[in-house]
Design a protein around this motif. Structure first.
Motif, PDB file in Angstrom:
ATOM      1  N   ASP A  61       0.815  -1.214   0.000  1.00  8.19           N
ATOM      2  CA  ASP A  61       0.000   0.000   0.000  1.00  8.19           C
ATOM      3  C   ASP A  61       0.854   1.273   0.000  1.00  8.19           C
ATOM      4  O   ASP A  61       0.524   2.253  -0.669  1.00  8.19           O
ATOM      5  CB  ASP A  61      -0.922   0.010   1.217  1.00  8.19           C
ATOM      6  CG  ASP A  61      -2.146  -0.866   1.035  1.00  8.19           C
ATOM      7  OD1 ASP A  61      -2.507  -1.153  -0.126  1.00  8.19           O
ATOM      8  OD2 ASP A  61      -2.745  -1.271   2.047  1.00  8.19           O
ATOM      9  N   TRP A 116      -6.972   1.875  -3.309  1.00  2.99           N
ATOM     10  CA  TRP A 116      -6.221   0.673  -3.632  1.00  2.99           C
ATOM     11  C   TRP A 116      -6.138  -0.268  -2.440  1.00  2.99           C
ATOM     12  O   TRP A 116      -6.308   0.127  -1.289  1.00  2.99           O
ATOM     13  CB  TRP A 116      -4.822   1.039  -4.126  1.00  2.99           C
ATOM     14  CG  TRP A 116      -3.961   1.774  -3.138  1.00  2.99           C
ATOM     15  CD1 TRP A 116      -3.062   1.245  -2.248  1.00  2.99           C
ATOM     16  CD2 TRP A 116      -3.932   3.199  -2.943  1.00  2.99           C
ATOM     17  NE1 TRP A 116      -2.462   2.245  -1.524  1.00  2.99           N
ATOM     18  CE2 TRP A 116      -2.978   3.450  -1.928  1.00  2.99           C
ATOM     19  CE3 TRP A 116      -4.602   4.277  -3.539  1.00  2.99           C
ATOM     20  CZ2 TRP A 116      -2.691   4.740  -1.483  1.00  2.99           C
ATOM     21  CZ3 TRP A 116      -4.317   5.548  -3.079  1.00  2.99           C
ATOM     22  CH2 TRP A 116      -3.376   5.777  -2.080  1.00  2.99           C
ATOM     23  N   HIS A 117      -5.895  -1.521  -2.768  1.00  2.09           N
ATOM     24  CA  HIS A 117      -5.778  -2.598  -1.785  1.00  2.09           C
ATOM     25  C   HIS A 117      -4.555  -3.414  -2.224  1.00  2.09           C
ATOM     26  O   HIS A 117      -4.651  -4.284  -3.072  1.00  2.09           O
ATOM     27  CB  HIS A 117      -7.060  -3.437  -1.813  1.00  2.09           C
ATOM     28  CG  HIS A 117      -7.139  -4.516  -0.790  1.00  2.09           C
ATOM     29  ND1 HIS A 117      -6.374  -4.545   0.360  1.00  2.09           N
ATOM     30  CD2 HIS A 117      -7.912  -5.639  -0.747  1.00  2.09           C
ATOM     31  CE1 HIS A 117      -6.683  -5.626   1.061  1.00  2.09           C
ATOM     32  NE2 HIS A 117      -7.595  -6.306   0.405  1.00  2.09           N
ATOM     33  N   GLN A 155      -0.670  -5.469  -1.950  1.00  2.00           N
ATOM     34  CA  GLN A 155      -0.033  -6.627  -1.337  1.00  2.00           C
ATOM     35  C   GLN A 155       1.360  -6.742  -1.937  1.00  2.00           C
ATOM     36  O   GLN A 155       1.514  -6.745  -3.163  1.00  2.00           O
ATOM     37  CB  GLN A 155      -0.843  -7.907  -1.609  1.00  2.00           C
ATOM     38  CG  GLN A 155      -0.294  -9.153  -0.934  1.00  2.00           C
ATOM     39  CD  GLN A 155      -1.174 -10.372  -1.195  1.00  2.00           C
ATOM     40  OE1 GLN A 155      -2.341 -10.246  -1.575  1.00  2.00           O
ATOM     41  NE2 GLN A 155      -0.620 -11.543  -0.992  1.00  2.00           N
ATOM     42  N   GLY A 184      -3.224  -7.526  -5.605  1.00  2.00           N
ATOM     43  CA  GLY A 184      -3.434  -6.092  -5.496  1.00  2.00           C
ATOM     44  C   GLY A 184      -4.409  -5.562  -6.531  1.00  2.00           C
ATOM     45  O   GLY A 184      -4.342  -5.905  -7.713  1.00  2.00           O
ATOM     46  N   ALA A 231      -6.982  -1.888  -7.583  1.00  2.00           N
ATOM     47  CA  ALA A 231      -7.210  -0.458  -7.379  1.00  2.00           C
ATOM     48  C   ALA A 231      -8.328   0.008  -8.285  1.00  2.00           C
ATOM     49  O   ALA A 231      -8.626  -0.622  -9.309  1.00  2.00           O
ATOM     50  CB  ALA A 231      -5.942   0.343  -7.671  1.00  2.00           C
ATOM     51  N   GLU A 239     -15.299   4.374  -1.200  1.00  2.00           N
ATOM     52  CA  GLU A 239     -15.044   2.933  -1.045  1.00  2.00           C
ATOM     53  C   GLU A 239     -16.164   2.287  -0.231  1.00  2.00           C
ATOM     54  O   GLU A 239     -16.554   2.800   0.832  1.00  2.00           O
ATOM     55  CB  GLU A 239     -13.704   2.702  -0.353  1.00  2.00           C
ATOM     56  CG  GLU A 239     -13.344   1.232  -0.220  1.00  2.00           C
ATOM     57  CD  GLU A 239     -11.969   1.000   0.383  1.00  2.00           C
ATOM     58  OE1 GLU A 239     -11.830   0.036   1.148  1.00  2.00           O
ATOM     59  OE2 GLU A 239     -11.042   1.795   0.095  1.00  2.00           O
ATOM     60  N   ARG A 276     -13.639  -3.751   0.738  1.00  2.00           N
ATOM     61  CA  ARG A 276     -12.386  -4.356   0.274  1.00  2.00           C
ATOM     62  C   ARG A 276     -12.339  -5.778   0.819  1.00  2.00           C
ATOM     63  O   ARG A 276     -12.523  -6.010   2.004  1.00  2.00           O
ATOM     64  CB  ARG A 276     -11.152  -3.553   0.679  1.00  2.00           C
ATOM     65  CG  ARG A 276     -10.951  -3.298   2.145  1.00  2.00           C
ATOM     66  CD  ARG A 276      -9.630  -2.566   2.381  1.00  2.00           C
ATOM     67  NE  ARG A 276      -9.538  -1.338   1.597  1.00  2.00           N
ATOM     68  CZ  ARG A 276      -8.384  -0.775   1.238  1.00  2.00           C
ATOM     69  NH1 ARG A 276      -7.239  -1.332   1.574  1.00  2.00           N
ATOM     70  NH2 ARG A 276      -8.395   0.341   0.532  1.00  2.00           N
ATOM     71  N   GLY A 277     -12.160  -6.723  -0.087  1.00  2.00           N
ATOM     72  CA  GLY A 277     -12.260  -8.129   0.279  1.00  2.00           C
ATOM     73  C   GLY A 277     -13.699  -8.599   0.194  1.00  2.00           C
ATOM     74  O   GLY A 277     -14.640  -7.825   0.416  1.00  2.00           O
ATOM     75  N   ASN A 308      -8.424 -13.385   4.636  1.00  2.00           N
ATOM     76  CA  ASN A 308      -8.522 -12.223   3.768  1.00  2.00           C
ATOM     77  C   ASN A 308      -7.152 -11.583   3.526  1.00  2.00           C
ATOM     78  O   ASN A 308      -7.047 -10.379   3.340  1.00  2.00           O
ATOM     79  CB  ASN A 308      -9.487 -11.190   4.364  1.00  2.00           C
ATOM     80  CG  ASN A 308     -10.073 -10.273   3.295  1.00  2.00           C
ATOM     81  OD1 ASN A 308     -10.144 -10.634   2.138  1.00  2.00           O
ATOM     82  ND2 ASN A 308     -10.462  -9.079   3.702  1.00  2.00           N
ATOM     83  N   SER A 344      -5.059  -9.703  -1.490  1.00  2.00           N
ATOM     84  CA  SER A 344      -5.727  -8.464  -1.923  1.00  2.00           C
ATOM     85  C   SER A 344      -6.304  -8.669  -3.322  1.00  2.00           C
ATOM     86  O   SER A 344      -5.611  -8.469  -4.326  1.00  2.00           O
ATOM     87  CB  SER A 344      -4.732  -7.307  -1.920  1.00  2.00           C
ATOM     88  OG  SER A 344      -4.180  -7.136  -0.630  1.00  2.00           O
ATOM     89  N   ILE A 382     -11.943  -5.007  -4.515  1.00  2.00           N
ATOM     90  CA  ILE A 382     -12.216  -3.677  -3.974  1.00  2.00           C
ATOM     91  C   ILE A 382     -13.445  -3.130  -4.688  1.00  2.00           C
ATOM     92  O   ILE A 382     -13.677  -3.442  -5.866  1.00  2.00           O
ATOM     93  CB  ILE A 382     -10.999  -2.742  -4.127  1.00  2.00           C
ATOM     94  CG1 ILE A 382     -11.156  -1.494  -3.259  1.00  2.00           C
ATOM     95  CG2 ILE A 382     -10.732  -2.403  -5.587  1.00  2.00           C
ATOM     96  CD1 ILE A 382      -9.860  -0.708  -3.088  1.00  2.00           C
TER      97      ILE A 382
END
Length: 256
Positions: free
Chosen positions: A39, A56-57, A59, A64, A66, A76, A79-80, A87, A90, A93
């Protein structure tokens, strides 16, 4: 509104390619996959200079996702996926943007098959289907897009007989994708290109892109309110031919 999904295959290493494509294509909303960065190393400032807000999420080194938006607020919402006992990966999202709900994902590859990675792929896709059922009922337009890592039909891959043992073409995974369509989700590329949807991914080896020896694994699914707004859909092949580019090409839809 022009909405796109793009597996960048490493956002920092491919940032010049991404910024060039954003400047030339000017999409309003973009879902990115395979960021492959933590991140704190996400290039938010560079994207902001290019005119895009981002959530963004990340890893480190893997996965990952975004969502970017040009001139629009991003709120947002998730996420997940719900119900994920682990979890740590990533892969999903979601955000409200411009009166729409956008879900962006990087579905597990699942290879080698059989094995724990394939089992995880099927379990993850089951959780996606459960969440998708709640999203489908939303009265506003909903877009579920990303790298699904599923080849839906034999016509969606060059020489399908070579992929019989691959998790991307596994009957179980294809059945899960088909179930999403049976539940009412509209495959935008297939809708606008019913005879043969264009490929979205080409391996780096053996001049696969030049020979168009590819596959379709990046998808944009629409609920009914979004599908009613669908004007056009396609694959932007141009960035795939650039130097130091991703092995995926952006997939886009235009909603009116």
């Amino acid at each position: 509104m022009r909405i796109a999904t793009y597996n960048v295959n490493g956002i920092n290493g491919r940032l010049p390619v991404l910024l060039r494509w954003l400047a030339e294509a000017a999409p309003d909303v973009v879902g990115l996959q395979e960021l492959k960065t933590s991140d704190d190393r996400f290039p938010a400032l560079e994207l902001e200079k290019a005119g895009y807000r981002a959530i963004w999420h990340g890893q480190k080194s893997l996965n990952g996702v975004a969502i970017l938006a040009r001139g629009l607020d991003i709120v947002e919402t998730r996420r997940g996926l719900p119900g994920d006992p682990d979890n740590s990966q990533s892969r999903y999202i979601e955000a409200a943007i411009g009166g729409m709900l956008i879900g962006n994902m990087y579905l597990p590859n699942g290879n080698p098959k059989p094995g724990s990675k394939f089992d995880y792929k099927l379990a993850w896709t089951d959780r996606l289907a459960a969440h998708a059922a709640t999203l489908f009922a939303v009265k506003a337009p909903v877009v579920l897009m990303g790298d699904y890592n599923i080849i839906p039909t034999p016509s969606d891959v060059y020489k399908p007989e070579r992929w019989i043992d691959d998790a991307l073409f596994a009957p179980e995974a294809r059945a899960q994708f088909a179930a999403l369509l049976e539940a009412g989700w509209v495959d935008a590329l297939a809708k606008k290109h019913p005879e043969k949807p264009p490929y979205t991914f080409w391996k780096y080896w053996r001049n696969s892109f030049e020979r168009d020896a590819g596959m379709r694994i990046d998808h944009v699914l629409l609920n009914r309110p979004a599908a009613r707004k669908l004007k056009a859909a396609g694959v932007d092949r141009t960035p795939r031919g650039w130097d130091k580019t991703s092995d995926h090409a952006p997939v886009w839809v235009k909603l009116g």
